[in-house]
Design a protein around this motif. Structure first.
Motif, PDB file in Angstrom:
ATOM      1  N   ARG A  25     -17.313  36.036  -1.043  1.00 17.03           N
ATOM      2  CA  ARG A  25     -16.162  35.239  -1.454  1.00 17.03           C
ATOM      3  C   ARG A  25     -16.613  33.800  -1.682  1.00 17.03           C
ATOM      4  N   ASN A  26     -16.004  33.150  -2.677  1.00 14.78           N
ATOM      5  CA  ASN A  26     -16.376  31.783  -3.052  1.00 14.78           C
ATOM      6  C   ASN A  26     -15.128  30.930  -3.242  1.00 14.78           C
ATOM      7  N   VAL A  27     -15.309  29.613  -3.321  1.00 10.62           N
ATOM      8  CA  VAL A  27     -14.186  28.695  -3.521  1.00 10.62           C
ATOM      9  C   VAL A  27     -13.987  28.453  -5.020  1.00 10.62           C
ATOM     10  N   CYS A  28     -12.794  28.795  -5.516  1.00 12.46           N
ATOM     11  CA  CYS A  28     -12.459  28.675  -6.942  1.00 12.46           C
ATOM     12  C   CYS A  28     -11.264  27.722  -7.083  1.00 12.46           C
ATOM     13  N   GLU A  48      -9.882  31.152  -2.302  1.00 14.37           N
ATOM     14  CA  GLU A  48     -11.211  31.685  -2.007  1.00 14.37           C
ATOM     15  C   GLU A  48     -11.150  33.183  -2.291  1.00 14.37           C
ATOM     16  N   VAL A  49     -12.093  33.664  -3.108  1.00  9.74           N
ATOM     17  CA  VAL A  49     -12.034  35.047  -3.587  1.00  9.74           C
ATOM     18  C   VAL A  49     -13.393  35.448  -4.145  1.00  9.74           C
ATOM     19  N   ASP A  50     -13.642  36.735  -4.229  1.00 14.18           N
ATOM     20  CA  ASP A  50     -14.876  37.181  -4.886  1.00 14.18           C
ATOM     21  C   ASP A  50     -14.684  37.079  -6.390  1.00 14.18           C
ATOM     22  N   LEU A  51     -15.774  36.919  -7.125  1.00 10.12           N
ATOM     23  CA  LEU A  51     -15.688  36.676  -8.570  1.00 10.12           C
ATOM     24  C   LEU A  51     -15.125  37.867  -9.338  1.00 10.12           C
ATOM     25  N   THR A  52     -15.390  39.066  -8.847  1.00 11.09           N
ATOM     26  CA  THR A  52     -14.832  40.251  -9.518  1.00 11.09           C
ATOM     27  C   THR A  52     -13.311  40.213  -9.470  1.00 11.09           C
ATOM     28  N   GLY A  53     -12.756  39.825  -8.317  1.00 16.58           N
ATOM     29  CA  GLY A  53     -11.303  39.713  -8.176  1.00 16.58           C
ATOM     30  C   GLY A  53     -10.739  38.593  -9.023  1.00 16.58           C
ATOM     31  N   LEU A  54     -11.499  37.512  -9.174  1.00 13.77           N
ATOM     32  CA  LEU A  54     -11.066  36.379 -10.002  1.00 13.77           C
ATOM     33  C   LEU A  54     -10.879  36.818 -11.451  1.00 13.77           C
ATOM     34  N   ILE A  55     -11.854  37.569 -11.967  1.00 18.23           N
ATOM     35  CA  ILE A  55     -11.803  38.031 -13.354  1.00 18.23           C
ATOM     36  C   ILE A  55     -10.762  39.131 -13.541  1.00 18.23           C
ATOM     37  N   GLU A  93     -24.974  58.064   1.345  1.00 16.67           N
ATOM     38  CA  GLU A  93     -25.512  57.896  -0.010  1.00 16.67           C
ATOM     39  C   GLU A  93     -24.530  57.127  -0.894  1.00 16.67           C
ATOM     40  N   THR A  94     -23.247  57.398  -0.717  1.00 22.17           N
ATOM     41  CA  THR A  94     -22.221  56.711  -1.511  1.00 22.17           C
ATOM     42  C   THR A  94     -22.157  55.223  -1.173  1.00 22.17           C
ATOM     43  N   ALA A  95     -22.379  54.876   0.100  1.00 18.11           N
ATOM     44  CA  ALA A  95     -22.360  53.471   0.505  1.00 18.11           C
ATOM     45  C   ALA A  95     -23.418  52.679  -0.258  1.00 18.11           C
ATOM     46  N   LEU A  96     -24.604  53.248  -0.428  1.00 17.14           N
ATOM     47  CA  LEU A  96     -25.662  52.576  -1.180  1.00 17.14           C
ATOM     48  C   LEU A  96     -25.287  52.464  -2.657  1.00 17.14           C
ATOM     49  N   TYR A  97     -24.611  53.490  -3.155  1.00 18.68           N
ATOM     50  CA  TYR A  97     -24.143  53.488  -4.545  1.00 18.68           C
ATOM     51  C   TYR A  97     -23.136  52.352  -4.766  1.00 18.68           C
ATOM     52  N   ILE A  98     -22.211  52.180  -3.826  1.00 16.48           N
ATOM     53  CA  ILE A  98     -21.208  51.120  -3.944  1.00 16.48           C
ATOM     54  C   ILE A  98     -21.860  49.744  -3.848  1.00 16.48           C
ATOM     55  N   ASP A  99     -22.847  49.601  -2.964  1.00 15.57           N
ATOM     56  CA  ASP A  99     -23.569  48.328  -2.854  1.00 15.57           C
ATOM     57  C   ASP A  99     -24.166  47.923  -4.197  1.00 15.57           C
ATOM     58  N   GLU A 100     -24.828  48.871  -4.846  1.00 17.61           N
ATOM     59  CA  GLU A 100     -25.464  48.595  -6.144  1.00 17.61           C
ATOM     60  C   GLU A 100     -24.405  48.277  -7.197  1.00 17.61           C
ATOM     61  N   LEU A 101     -23.326  49.033  -7.164  1.00 15.59           N
ATOM     62  CA  LEU A 101     -22.234  48.843  -8.121  1.00 15.59           C
ATOM     63  C   LEU A 101     -21.597  47.461  -7.942  1.00 15.59           C
ATOM     64  N   SER A 102     -21.384  47.073  -6.687  1.00 19.29           N
ATOM     65  CA  SER A 102     -20.772  45.771  -6.393  1.00 19.29           C
ATOM     66  C   SER A 102     -21.678  44.631  -6.829  1.00 19.29           C
ATOM     67  N   ASP A 152     -22.049  40.567 -13.273  1.00 19.87           N
ATOM     68  CA  ASP A 152     -21.330  40.576 -14.554  1.00 19.87           C
ATOM     69  C   ASP A 152     -20.182  39.566 -14.527  1.00 19.87           C
ATOM     70  N   ALA A 153     -19.475  39.515 -13.393  1.00 15.54           N
ATOM     71  CA  ALA A 153     -18.344  38.588 -13.266  1.00 15.54           C
ATOM     72  C   ALA A 153     -18.820  37.140 -13.319  1.00 15.54           C
ATOM     73  N   LEU A 154     -19.955  36.859 -12.691  1.00 14.19           N
ATOM     74  CA  LEU A 154     -20.506  35.500 -12.723  1.00 14.19           C
ATOM     75  C   LEU A 154     -20.838  35.099 -14.151  1.00 14.19           C
ATOM     76  N   GLN A 155     -21.406  36.026 -14.910  1.00 17.59           N
ATOM     77  CA  GLN A 155     -21.739  35.730 -16.303  1.00 17.59           C
ATOM     78  C   GLN A 155     -20.472  35.513 -17.119  1.00 17.59           C
ATOM     79  N   GLN A 156     -19.439  36.305 -16.852  1.00 18.24           N
ATOM     80  CA  GLN A 156     -18.167  36.133 -17.557  1.00 18.24           C
ATOM     81  C   GLN A 156     -17.553  34.768 -17.256  1.00 18.24           C
TER      82      GLN A 156
END
Length: 377
Positions: free
Chosen positions: A192-195, A253-260, A307-316, A322-326
């Motif tokens: 989470r970051n300050v926006c 304060e929010v994560d960038l994915t949620g901001l977008i 195994e799914t937890a590692l998948y979600i980590d990579e996805l997040s 991607d959200a930071l670039q946007q």
């Protein structure tokens, strides 16, 4: 003369007879040796045949799973990293069990919403949910100590504490014994970051002294917002856009994915990558229901969840990048802090949070143990 000739002939006959007997005895013994050698070798060859050596692998591949139906409730959308994780988990379980174990997944709170699903899990009305420890804190107050900005260094820090640290593992055992809930896995949805709706780089609590910062109505989130240095304004997340647009709040304060994803980038002018809190979630399950399942099903569910937890980590991580670039592409000013700036701000924020009323009853031995362990990550 004749007697001598007869004697010589008799001797020759006796010699030939002895030679013949010796030959017969040797011929009889040789096959016996060969038989004995063959008999000894045959069991050795049989125990080392490739077919038998591969037998355990064949057994492992042909595990028979009894018919089992698992109900999974998720309050969020299937398109979020956690939602995609639930879908991935369902696919893994059903594929590896040959369809004998099915996962009935419900998204968008259609079965239980965010405020009712943890209680439903405790009762056994649902088998699995995506959960944090925020709900369990109401029942096991000691868990509150595990919430603090700038506490968890990484997802590995989180996983290792709960599985390897004696105190952490003990709290997880209490979760099972007292609430009937087993936390299967942990994963993260990013920092989470300050926006803000103004151009402002945040490097100290003083920078936010005049800023009205939106906060969740939850007590721990209000305390964290205040610790960041802002003036907490409790606004439901669905009203954030209007609240910032009309000046009720200056940002959040929010994560960038949620901001977008929620269109809040439209009312944001600057982002400081404070990375003040690592958003944590995980798969939790009703422990009593879990114990009723066949051991093979238990093992399958646990393996697929990890195994799914590692998948979600990579996805997040990817969606966060991607959200930071946007954010940058939209022309929003992004301030990235140096390691020294982030540490200085983090120490200040953490001290303020520990001094808050919310943390008044924190177990400081536990708190210090988590922070000390974090130095290894």
């Amino acid at each position: 003369q004749m007697k001598k000739l007869l004697a010589i002939l008799l001797c020759l006959v006796m010699v030939l007879g002895l030679a013949a007997c010796a030959g017969k005895q040797t011929a009889t013994e040789e096959p016996a040796k060969t038989d004995a050698a063959t008999t000894t070798a045959e069991p050795t060859e049989n125990t080392e045949t490739p077919t038998e050596a591969e037998q355990p692998a064949e057994t492992e591949q042909t595990v028979e799973y009894p018919k089992t139906a698992i109900t999974f409730s998720f309050f969020g959308a299937e398109t979020t990293p956690s939602g995609m994780g639930v879908a991935h988990f369902k696919e893994l379980v059903e594929e590896r069990s040959g369809g004998n174990v099915t996962v009935n997944a419900y998204y968008n709170g259609t079965l239980y919403n965010q405020s009712t699903e943890y209680e439903a899990l405790m009762k056994g009305d649902v088998d699995m949910i995506v959960a944090t420890l925020n709900y369990a804190m109401e029942y096991i107050p000691e868990l509150k100590t595990t919430f603090c900005p700038y506490m968890w260094e990484s997802i590995d820090h989180v996983r290792d504490f709960w599985s390897q640290n004696e105190t952490g593992a003990g709290l997880m055992k209490r979760l099972e014994d007292e609430l009937g809930v087993r936390q299967l896995t942990w994963f993260t949805s990013g920092y989470r970051n300050v926006c803000l709706n103004k151009d402002l780089k945040v490097t100290s609590r003083e920078d936010l002294a005049k800023i009205k910062l939106r906060s969740s109505p939850a007590e721990n989130m209000i305390a964290m917002t205040a610790a960041l240095g802002g003036n907490p304004i409790s606004i439901p997340f669905s009203d954030c856009y209007l609240g910032i647009q009309t000046g009720v709040a200056d940002g959040l304060e929010v994560d960038l994915t949620g901001l977008i994803a929620n269109g809040l980038s439209e009312v944001t002018q600057s982002v400081t990558l404070t990375q003040h809190y690592l958003s944590l979630d995980g798969f939790a399950m009703n422990y009593a229901n879990y114990q009723k399942w066949d051991p093979a099903v238990q093992e399958l569910i646990t393996a697929c969840a990890e195994e799914t937890a590692l998948y979600i980590d990579e996805l997040s991580a990817q969606t966060d990048a991607d959200a930071l670039q946007q954010v940058k592409d939209l022309g929003i000013i992004v301030y990235d802090l140096t390691d020294e700036e982030r540490k200085a701000y983090g120490d200040e924020v953490r001290a303020a949070f520990i001094a808050s009323d919310f943390a008044a009853n924190y177990d400081m031995d536990l708190f210090n143990a988590i922070c000390e362990m974090g130095k290894n990550y």
